[in-house]
Write a protein that holds these residues in place. Structure first.
Motif, mmCIF file in Angstrom:
data_model
loop_
_atom_site.group_PDB
_atom_site.id
_atom_site.type_symbol
_atom_site.label_atom_id
_atom_site.label_comp_id
_atom_site.label_asym_id
_atom_site.label_seq_id
_atom_site.Cartn_x
_atom_site.Cartn_y
_atom_site.Cartn_z
ATOM 1 N N PRO A 156 0.808 -1.228 0.000
ATOM 2 C CA PRO A 156 0.000 0.000 0.000
ATOM 3 C C PRO A 156 0.841 1.279 0.000
ATOM 4 N N ALA A 157 1.958 1.306 0.742
ATOM 5 C CA ALA A 157 2.814 2.492 0.751
ATOM 6 C C ALA A 157 3.417 2.732 -0.622
ATOM 7 N N LEU A 158 3.828 1.668 -1.289
ATOM 8 C CA LEU A 158 4.396 1.782 -2.627
ATOM 9 C C LEU A 158 3.354 2.299 -3.609
ATOM 10 N N ARG A 159 2.167 1.712 -3.576
ATOM 11 C CA ARG A 159 1.100 2.138 -4.475
ATOM 12 C C ARG A 159 0.729 3.604 -4.261
ATOM 13 N N ALA A 160 0.558 3.978 -2.986
ATOM 14 C CA ALA A 160 0.126 5.335 -2.673
ATOM 15 C C ALA A 160 1.165 6.358 -3.123
ATOM 16 N N SER A 161 2.434 6.043 -2.928
ATOM 17 C CA SER A 161 3.487 6.979 -3.306
ATOM 18 C C SER A 161 3.567 7.128 -4.824
ATOM 19 N N LEU A 162 3.465 6.024 -5.532
ATOM 20 C CA LEU A 162 3.457 6.087 -6.996
ATOM 21 C C LEU A 162 2.244 6.865 -7.502
ATOM 22 N N ALA A 163 1.089 6.660 -6.871
ATOM 23 C CA ALA A 163 -0.127 7.355 -7.282
ATOM 24 C C ALA A 163 -0.010 8.862 -7.078
ATOM 25 N N ARG A 164 0.802 9.278 -6.120
ATOM 26 C CA ARG A 164 1.009 10.704 -5.860
ATOM 27 C C ARG A 164 2.076 11.306 -6.754
ATOM 28 N N GLY A 165 2.643 10.510 -7.651
ATOM 29 C CA GLY A 165 3.588 11.036 -8.628
ATOM 30 C C GLY A 165 5.044 10.798 -8.324
ATOM 31 N N ALA A 166 5.351 10.059 -7.282
ATOM 32 C CA ALA A 166 6.758 9.761 -6.977
ATOM 33 C C ALA A 166 7.329 8.823 -8.029
ATOM 34 N N GLY A 167 8.627 8.955 -8.283
ATOM 35 C CA GLY A 167 9.312 7.993 -9.132
ATOM 36 C C GLY A 167 9.469 6.675 -8.411
ATOM 37 N N ARG A 168 9.866 5.673 -9.154
ATOM 38 C CA ARG A 168 9.946 4.332 -8.581
ATOM 39 C C ARG A 168 10.955 4.262 -7.429
ATOM 40 N N ARG A 169 12.120 4.913 -7.569
ATOM 41 C CA ARG A 169 13.119 4.859 -6.500
ATOM 42 C C ARG A 169 12.609 5.555 -5.247
ATOM 43 N N ALA A 170 12.012 6.736 -5.408
ATOM 44 C CA ALA A 170 11.490 7.458 -4.251
ATOM 45 C C ALA A 170 10.378 6.666 -3.576
ATOM 46 N N ALA A 171 9.498 6.064 -4.374
ATOM 47 C CA ALA A 171 8.402 5.269 -3.798
ATOM 48 C C ALA A 171 8.945 4.082 -3.018
ATOM 49 N N ALA A 172 10.047 3.499 -3.482
ATOM 50 C CA ALA A 172 10.660 2.385 -2.759
ATOM 51 C C ALA A 172 11.226 2.855 -1.417
ATOM 52 N N VAL A 173 11.802 4.053 -1.372
ATOM 53 C CA VAL A 173 12.276 4.606 -0.097
ATOM 54 C C VAL A 173 11.101 4.803 0.851
ATOM 55 N N GLN A 174 9.993 5.352 0.334
ATOM 56 C CA GLN A 174 8.796 5.543 1.158
ATOM 57 C C GLN A 174 8.298 4.205 1.708
#
Length: 290
Positions: free
Chosen positions: A187-205
């Motif tokens: 869910p954290a990965l999905r939500a971060s990607l949905a908010r426009g984060a790049g894949r690397r940033a979403a992985a950090v989140q």
């Protein structure tokens, strides 16, 4: 030494096993490339570790590719947990040869192996690779075997942590169908990607969401309850203040990384769950092979 993958004669299922193995290998590469990654090995530095670095991880990744395929094929064939355990032991042996005796991926071999086998079972049944279906399959097919076949090793770090602090670790997480992966990581990965984060940033989140939540036995082993409380608090403050969706997030994440290194904290359990989350997310987006 070659991985002993069960024969998968049907072309559709052979293709599915190959897709699963590629997704698992990609998730492990992505986990290594994720940065800043507090206390952990990245392509940039070894984190809190003195016995491993990115080259060690890359050597392990190259060695393990056939084992990921073997786990997927075993799932396609409906193999029981004991068969997966034998494949896992062979994979660990290959890892240790490739790394000169360094344990880089034991937790990932266990977690991704189970999830790859679950994905193989779903493919054989003609069912899509959704996160809930993967969790259910792991619980239904392998939970009993995990508890029966994997008592805590008496001298292991995990056994010591379980005895002192009551933390279940990787075995409990897997037997329950990876609840932190399904309820926190993905869910954290999905939500971060949905908010426009790049894949690397979403992985950090995703990683920091896991660190904030998981009773990481690696952190407990290195830092005890004080170290775990420190790691969780740092992750929670990062997330509360906007995580990777706030300007300057990389500077703040790098500061957490440096603080973890100073304390000798390495959340390896959370890193394994990050790799599992990346893998499940990849499969969930695919749905099923064509």
């Amino acid at each position: 030494m070659k991985a002993a993958a069960p024969a998968t004669r049907e072309p559709r299922l052979a293709k599915a096993a190959e897709v699963i193995a590629r997704a698992a290998a990609a998730a492990l590469r992505e986990e290594l490339a994720t940065a800043p990654k507090p206390g952990l090995v990245t392509l940039r530095d070894p984190g809190a570790h003195r016995d491993m670095d990115a080259r060690t991880f890359l050597a392990s990744l190259r060695a393990l590719r056939p084992d990921l395929a073997a786990a997927a094929c075993a799932g396609v064939e409906g193999a029981p947990f004991e068969a997966l355990r034998a494949l896992g032991r062979a994979a660990e042996a290959r890892m240790l040869v490739a790394t000169g005796g360094v344990n880089t991926h034991r937790g990932a071999i266990f977690g991704l192996g189970l999830l790859a086998a679950a994905a193989g079972r779903l493919a054989a049944a003609g069912r899509p690779w959704t996160a809930p279906a993967l969790a259910d399959t792991v619980r239904e097919a392998f939970s009993a075997g995990i508890w029966t076949a994997l008592p805590p090793a008496p001298g292991s770090h995990g056994a010591g942590v379980a005895r002192r602090y009551g933390a279940g670790g990787a075995r409990e997480e897997a037997a329950a169908g990876f609840p932190h992966v399904m309820a926190v990581g993905v869910p954290a990965l999905r939500a971060s990607l949905a908010r426009g984060a790049g894949r690397r940033a979403a992985a950090v989140q995703c990683l920091l969401a896991l660190v904030a939540t998981v009773p990481d036995t690696n952190v407990l082993h290195r830092g005890g309850p004080t170290g775990l409380a420190f790691a969780r608090a740092a992750a929670r403050v990062f997330l509360r203040d906007g995580g990777v969706h706030r300007d300057g997030w990389e500077v703040r994440a790098r500061a957490i990384h440096e603080a973890f290194v100073r304390r000798g904290i390495s959340p390896g359990g959370s890193a394994d769950l990050l790799a599992a989350s990346l893998f499940v997310h990849r499969l969930d987006r695919m749905g099923a092979p064509g």
